[in-house]
Design a protein around this motif. Structure first.
Motif, PDB file in Angstrom:
ATOM      1  N   CYS A 205     -14.738 -44.667   9.363  1.00 30.80           N
ATOM      2  CA  CYS A 205     -13.435 -44.606  10.024  1.00 30.80           C
ATOM      3  C   CYS A 205     -12.460 -45.659   9.498  1.00 30.80           C
ATOM      4  O   CYS A 205     -11.249 -45.565   9.791  1.00 30.80           O
ATOM      5  CB  CYS A 205     -13.600 -44.783  11.537  1.00 30.80           C
ATOM      6  N   ARG A 206     -12.958 -46.623   8.766  1.00 32.03           N
ATOM      7  CA  ARG A 206     -12.093 -47.715   8.286  1.00 32.03           C
ATOM      8  C   ARG A 206     -10.877 -47.212   7.503  1.00 32.03           C
ATOM      9  O   ARG A 206      -9.748 -47.697   7.731  1.00 32.03           O
ATOM     10  CB  ARG A 206     -12.911 -48.687   7.439  1.00 32.03           C
ATOM     11  N   PRO A 207     -11.026 -46.260   6.551  1.00 32.95           N
ATOM     12  CA  PRO A 207      -9.840 -45.836   5.796  1.00 32.95           C
ATOM     13  C   PRO A 207      -8.731 -45.276   6.675  1.00 32.95           C
ATOM     14  O   PRO A 207      -7.539 -45.452   6.376  1.00 32.95           O
ATOM     15  CB  PRO A 207     -10.393 -44.753   4.852  1.00 32.95           C
ATOM     16  N   PHE A 208      -9.104 -44.615   7.779  1.00 29.74           N
ATOM     17  CA  PHE A 208      -8.089 -44.025   8.647  1.00 29.74           C
ATOM     18  C   PHE A 208      -7.260 -45.093   9.359  1.00 29.74           C
ATOM     19  O   PHE A 208      -6.035 -45.017   9.399  1.00 29.74           O
ATOM     20  CB  PHE A 208      -8.747 -43.097   9.670  1.00 29.74           C
ATOM     21  N   ILE A 209      -7.924 -46.105   9.937  1.00 33.34           N
ATOM     22  CA  ILE A 209      -7.164 -47.131  10.661  1.00 33.34           C
ATOM     23  C   ILE A 209      -6.367 -48.000   9.692  1.00 33.34           C
ATOM     24  O   ILE A 209      -5.251 -48.428   9.993  1.00 33.34           O
ATOM     25  CB  ILE A 209      -8.095 -47.987  11.566  1.00 33.34           C
ATOM     26  N   GLU A 210      -6.921 -48.240   8.502  1.00 30.84           N
ATOM     27  CA  GLU A 210      -6.175 -49.040   7.530  1.00 30.84           C
ATOM     28  C   GLU A 210      -4.921 -48.305   7.075  1.00 30.84           C
ATOM     29  O   GLU A 210      -3.863 -48.916   6.897  1.00 30.84           O
ATOM     30  CB  GLU A 210      -7.073 -49.380   6.345  1.00 30.84           C
ATOM     31  N   ARG A 211      -5.033 -46.983   6.876  1.00 31.48           N
ATOM     32  CA  ARG A 211      -3.846 -46.208   6.497  1.00 31.48           C
ATOM     33  C   ARG A 211      -2.872 -46.132   7.664  1.00 31.48           C
ATOM     34  O   ARG A 211      -1.645 -46.150   7.471  1.00 31.48           O
ATOM     35  CB  ARG A 211      -4.274 -44.796   6.071  1.00 31.48           C
ATOM     36  N   GLN A 212      -3.381 -46.070   8.879  1.00 28.58           N
ATOM     37  CA  GLN A 212      -2.521 -46.030  10.065  1.00 28.58           C
ATOM     38  C   GLN A 212      -1.685 -47.301  10.162  1.00 28.58           C
ATOM     39  O   GLN A 212      -0.484 -47.253  10.433  1.00 28.58           O
ATOM     40  CB  GLN A 212      -3.378 -45.852  11.317  1.00 28.58           C
ATOM     41  N   ILE A 213      -2.330 -48.438   9.921  1.00 28.59           N
ATOM     42  CA  ILE A 213      -1.602 -49.710   9.937  1.00 28.59           C
ATOM     43  C   ILE A 213      -0.550 -49.728   8.833  1.00 28.59           C
ATOM     44  O   ILE A 213       0.588 -50.177   9.029  1.00 28.59           O
ATOM     45  CB  ILE A 213      -2.580 -50.891   9.780  1.00 28.59           C
ATOM     46  N   GLU A 214      -0.928 -49.223   7.654  1.00 32.45           N
ATOM     47  CA  GLU A 214       0.002 -49.220   6.522  1.00 32.45           C
ATOM     48  C   GLU A 214       1.224 -48.349   6.806  1.00 32.45           C
ATOM     49  O   GLU A 214       2.354 -48.715   6.460  1.00 32.45           O
ATOM     50  CB  GLU A 214      -0.730 -48.717   5.277  1.00 32.45           C
ATOM     51  N   LEU A 215       1.033 -47.200   7.450  1.00 25.63           N
ATOM     52  CA  LEU A 215       2.150 -46.312   7.753  1.00 25.63           C
ATOM     53  C   LEU A 215       3.049 -46.880   8.849  1.00 25.63           C
ATOM     54  O   LEU A 215       4.270 -46.735   8.799  1.00 25.63           O
ATOM     55  CB  LEU A 215       1.627 -44.936   8.169  1.00 25.63           C
ATOM     56  N   VAL A 216       2.454 -47.524   9.852  1.00 20.85           N
ATOM     57  CA  VAL A 216       3.257 -48.140  10.915  1.00 20.85           C
ATOM     58  C   VAL A 216       4.005 -49.357  10.380  1.00 20.85           C
ATOM     59  O   VAL A 216       5.159 -49.615  10.737  1.00 20.85           O
ATOM     60  CB  VAL A 216       2.356 -48.534  12.107  1.00 20.85           C
ATOM     61  N   ASN A 217       3.314 -50.127   9.531  1.00 21.21           N
ATOM     62  CA  ASN A 217       3.884 -51.333   8.909  1.00 21.21           C
ATOM     63  C   ASN A 217       4.484 -52.281   9.951  1.00 21.21           C
ATOM     64  O   ASN A 217       5.679 -52.610   9.918  1.00 21.21           O
ATOM     65  CB  ASN A 217       4.955 -50.943   7.886  1.00 21.21           C
ATOM     66  N   PRO A 218       3.666 -52.740  10.905  1.00 15.47           N
ATOM     67  CA  PRO A 218       4.192 -53.641  11.942  1.00 15.47           C
ATOM     68  C   PRO A 218       4.468 -55.024  11.368  1.00 15.47           C
ATOM     69  O   PRO A 218       3.945 -55.401  10.313  1.00 15.47           O
ATOM     70  CB  PRO A 218       3.048 -53.684  12.953  1.00 15.47           C
ATOM     71  N   LYS A 219       5.277 -55.775  12.076  1.00 14.62           N
ATOM     72  CA  LYS A 219       5.523 -57.154  11.665  1.00 14.62           C
ATOM     73  C   LYS A 219       4.383 -58.065  12.089  1.00 14.62           C
ATOM     74  O   LYS A 219       4.123 -59.088  11.445  1.00 14.62           O
ATOM     75  CB  LYS A 219       6.848 -57.646  12.261  1.00 14.62           C
ATOM     76  N   VAL A 220       3.705 -57.708  13.184  1.00 13.30           N
ATOM     77  CA  VAL A 220       2.585 -58.509  13.697  1.00 13.30           C
ATOM     78  C   VAL A 220       1.472 -57.551  14.115  1.00 13.30           C
ATOM     79  O   VAL A 220       1.734 -56.522  14.744  1.00 13.30           O
ATOM     80  CB  VAL A 220       3.006 -59.390  14.893  1.00 13.30           C
ATOM     81  N   LEU A 221       0.239 -57.917  13.774  1.00 12.44           N
ATOM     82  CA  LEU A 221      -0.947 -57.149  14.159  1.00 12.44           C
ATOM     83  C   LEU A 221      -1.787 -57.986  15.105  1.00 12.44           C
ATOM     84  O   LEU A 221      -2.015 -59.174  14.845  1.00 12.44           O
ATOM     85  CB  LEU A 221      -1.762 -56.787  12.913  1.00 12.44           C
ATOM     86  N   VAL A 222      -2.253 -57.376  16.198  1.00 10.02           N
ATOM     87  CA  VAL A 222      -3.151 -58.056  17.139  1.00 10.02           C
ATOM     88  C   VAL A 222      -4.494 -57.333  17.121  1.00 10.02           C
ATOM     89  O   VAL A 222      -4.552 -56.128  17.366  1.00 10.02           O
ATOM     90  CB  VAL A 222      -2.573 -58.084  18.568  1.00 10.02           C
ATOM     91  N   ASN A 223      -5.552 -58.063  16.815  1.00 11.13           N
ATOM     92  CA  ASN A 223      -6.911 -57.512  16.824  1.00 11.13           C
ATOM     93  C   ASN A 223      -7.532 -57.798  18.178  1.00 11.13           C
ATOM     94  O   ASN A 223      -7.791 -58.958  18.526  1.00 11.13           O
ATOM     95  CB  ASN A 223      -7.756 -58.137  15.720  1.00 11.13           C
ATOM     96  N   LEU A 224      -7.770 -56.740  18.951  1.00 13.60           N
ATOM     97  CA  LEU A 224      -8.339 -56.887  20.290  1.00 13.60           C
ATOM     98  C   LEU A 224      -9.862 -56.851  20.205  1.00 13.60           C
ATOM     99  O   LEU A 224     -10.465 -55.786  20.090  1.00 13.60           O
ATOM    100  CB  LEU A 224      -7.827 -55.774  21.198  1.00 13.60           C
ATOM    101  N   GLY A 225     -10.483 -58.018  20.219  1.00  9.21           N
ATOM    102  CA  GLY A 225     -11.938 -58.086  20.198  1.00  9.21           C
ATOM    103  C   GLY A 225     -12.514 -58.342  18.821  1.00  9.21           C
ATOM    104  O   GLY A 225     -11.855 -58.141  17.792  1.00  9.21           O
ATOM    105  N   GLY A 226     -13.799 -58.758  18.820  1.00  9.42           N
ATOM    106  CA  GLY A 226     -14.473 -59.106  17.582  1.00  9.42           C
ATOM    107  C   GLY A 226     -14.615 -57.969  16.585  1.00  9.42           C
ATOM    108  O   GLY A 226     -14.345 -58.155  15.393  1.00  9.42           O
TER     109      GLY A 226
END
Length: 293
Positions: A205-226
């Motif tokens: 599933c990693r490629p999907f979430i990484e592409r999702q982040i790339e398409l959204v292109n947020p200014k700040v990312l928050v990782n909820l949990g380890g």
């Protein structure tokens, strides 16, 4: 022996609560079935055991070794096949397909369609819905958790249960809500019984979430949990050591996004004393957003 005490309404409520926490949310039949009663043979069906042979007649002759068949004369056995419709663990070919599909998605809607059609992750076969995202895809802030729970699986949206309500209050504390943030998970399908996703499932599933982040292109990312922090920040450190310290998530195109690892709302529900740590992390996020806008 005393008669069994009748089952009370409280007993039934406790049993239903146990089933819900274990992920049992569907009935297979209209009426309950006592499998133990089915397995036990009726007294009339029991047959007496054959009498054991006399001891002096046992092992009179040493057992002879079983003869082995001539394998050269046997036809080649057909390869074993999984039952039709059985869920299988994704292999490297499926991981490569996930990377290819993610890379070819030019929009979030296209990515969602690719994920909905993808059958390479075994979690899809036990989940009810694809949990893609919620919130505003044009927001400056993106939050990523680990995997959907029961409520999220039913509604098809991330963070809608108790953890989601706490997350909404955490966002409100820094002046934000779901219209000014974008929320997703590393794993878009609920693991059975809310178990921890396996490393193989995470990698698929990693490629999907990484592409999702790339398409959204947020200014700040928050990782909820380890799990979210370890997957997207490529680290093995625990969340209590990671939290509160700015890291960087680098997209496939080379964009560096400041990332803040923090405690998952579900953890905070179990450990309320650590809410003060998450509060400090969200104040850092608020300050970073203000500095970047």
């Amino acid at each position: 022996m005393t008669a069994a005490s009748p089952i009370t309404r409280s007993d039934l409520a406790d049993l239903l609560a146990f089933y819900a926490s274990a992920g049992v949310d569907d009935a297979l039949e209209d009426a309950p079935v006592n499998r133990f009663a089915e397995a036990a043979p009726k007294p009339a069906e029991r047959t007496p055991m054959a009498a054991a042979p006399a001891r002096e007649n046992v092992q009179q002759q040493p057992p002879s070794a079983p003869s082995r068949p001539d394998m050269s004369r046997l036809p080649d056995a057909p390869p074993a096949r999984a039952p039709a419709g059985a869920a299988t663990v994704p292999d490297e070919a499926q991981a490569a397909l996930a990377r290819q599909l993610a890379a070819t998605a030019s929009t979030l809607e296209q990515l969602r369609q690719h994920m909905a059609a993808f059958d390479g992750c075994n979690l899809k076969f036990t989940a009810k819905n694809l949990v893609f995202a919620d919130g505003n895809p044009n927001a400056d802030l993106m939050l990523v958790g680990e995997a959907p729970g029961r409520d999220e699986d039913l509604e098809g949206l991330p963070f809608v249960g108790r953890s989601g309500r706490l997350l909404d209050r955490m966002l409100a504390a820094i002046g934000l809500d779901r219209t000014s943030a974008y929320i997703a998970n590393v794993i878009p399908w609920r693991p059975p019984g809310n178990r921890t996703p396996t490393p193989h499932e995470t990698e698929i599933c990693r490629p999907f979430i990484e592409r999702q982040i790339e398409l959204v292109n947020p200014k700040v990312l928050v990782n909820l949990g380890g799990p979210s922090a370890k997957t997207l920040l490529n680290t093995t450190e625990g969340i209590l050591r990671l939290r509160g310290n700015w890291r960087v998530h680098t997209t496939a195109s080379g964009t560096a996004i400041p990332a803040m690892p923090t405690l998952h709302p579900a953890y905070l529900l179990r450990t309320p004393a650590h809410k003060k740590l998450a509060w400090r992390d969200f104040l850092e996020v608020k300050a970073k957003l203000r500095a970047l806008t």
